[in-house]
Design a protein around this motif. Structure first.
Motif, PDB file in Angstrom:
ATOM      1  N   ARG A   1       0.813  -1.220   0.000  1.00 56.72           N
ATOM      2  CA  ARG A   1       0.000   0.000   0.000  1.00 56.72           C
ATOM      3  C   ARG A   1       0.848   1.273   0.000  1.00 56.72           C
ATOM      4  O   ARG A   1       1.976   1.275   0.478  1.00 56.72           O
ATOM      5  N   SER A   2       0.248   2.338  -0.501  1.00 58.07           N
ATOM      6  CA  SER A   2       0.814   3.676  -0.389  1.00 58.07           C
ATOM      7  C   SER A   2      -0.204   4.520   0.352  1.00 58.07           C
ATOM      8  O   SER A   2      -1.347   4.657  -0.093  1.00 58.07           O
ATOM      9  N   LEU A   3       0.196   5.053   1.489  1.00 65.02           N
ATOM     10  CA  LEU A   3      -0.695   5.865   2.301  1.00 65.02           C
ATOM     11  C   LEU A   3      -0.342   7.335   2.146  1.00 65.02           C
ATOM     12  O   LEU A   3       0.814   7.686   1.907  1.00 65.02           O
ATOM     13  N   ASP A   4      -1.325   8.189   2.298  1.00 67.72           N
ATOM     14  CA  ASP A   4      -1.116   9.629   2.195  1.00 67.72           C
ATOM     15  C   ASP A   4      -0.105  10.071   3.249  1.00 67.72           C
ATOM     16  O   ASP A   4      -0.263   9.774   4.430  1.00 67.72           O
ATOM     17  N   GLY A   5       0.943  10.737   2.823  1.00 70.97           N
ATOM     18  CA  GLY A   5       1.953  11.241   3.743  1.00 70.97           C
ATOM     19  C   GLY A   5       3.090  10.283   4.022  1.00 70.97           C
ATOM     20  O   GLY A   5       3.961  10.577   4.842  1.00 70.97           O
ATOM     21  N   ASP A   6       3.120   9.121   3.354  1.00 67.46           N
ATOM     22  CA  ASP A   6       4.214   8.173   3.546  1.00 67.46           C
ATOM     23  C   ASP A   6       5.554   8.809   3.197  1.00 67.46           C
ATOM     24  O   ASP A   6       5.668   9.577   2.238  1.00 67.46           O
ATOM     25  N   VAL A   7       6.576   8.470   3.982  1.00 64.14           N
ATOM     26  CA  VAL A   7       7.954   8.861   3.684  1.00 64.14           C
ATOM     27  C   VAL A   7       8.635   7.611   3.140  1.00 64.14           C
ATOM     28  O   VAL A   7       8.697   6.589   3.811  1.00 64.14           O
ATOM     29  N   VAL A   8       9.112   7.683   1.901  1.00 59.97           N
ATOM     30  CA  VAL A   8       9.712   6.525   1.231  1.00 59.97           C
ATOM     31  C   VAL A   8      11.199   6.780   1.015  1.00 59.97           C
ATOM     32  O   VAL A   8      11.589   7.830   0.532  1.00 59.97           O
TER      33      VAL A   8
END
Length: 122
Positions: free
Chosen positions: A63-70
């Protein structure tokens, strides 16, 4: 002439998220290959719990969540959600494979203390 904003910008070069050692990156890469999927990333989170108040969670996530730091480390993506990021800023994830310890370890400069089992922190 140095202005205060210039001095602040040099201090901002500290890691803003977790750091994955080369050994840990290779272990994560091998585990993802075992899963047979190329859409997984290592998600690191901080959740309430444990005897010291907060505990780490490491798991694979697509998943990619809003505000993720990658962040990327040797072909491995590490994802931290925006609520966990302040607790994990500058933390180093390593992998130990010794007789006295095996598994992922987290060295977190933000932790003021931890429990005897080392599973949680505050």
């Amino acid at each position: 002439m140095t202005t205060p904003t210039q001095a602040e910008s040099t201090e901002a070069t500290a890691p803003t998220t977790v750091v994955l050692t080369d050994v840990a990156a290779q272990k994560v890469k091998a585990l993802i290959e075992q899963e047979g999927r190329d859409d997984l990333r290592l998600r690191v989170a901080v959740q309430p719990g444990g005897c010291s108040g907060l505990r780490y969670q490491l798991f694979f996530d697509e998943r990619s969540l809003d505000g993720d730091v990658v962040s990327g480390f040797d072909g491995v993506e590490v994802v931290v959600d925006r609520m966990s990021a302040p607790y994990l800023s500058g933390a180093t994830i390593d992998f130990a494979d010794r007789i006295d310890a095996q598994g992922f370890t987290i060295d977190n400069p933000n932790a003021q203390g931890s429990c005897a089992c080392g599973d949680s922190f505050h």
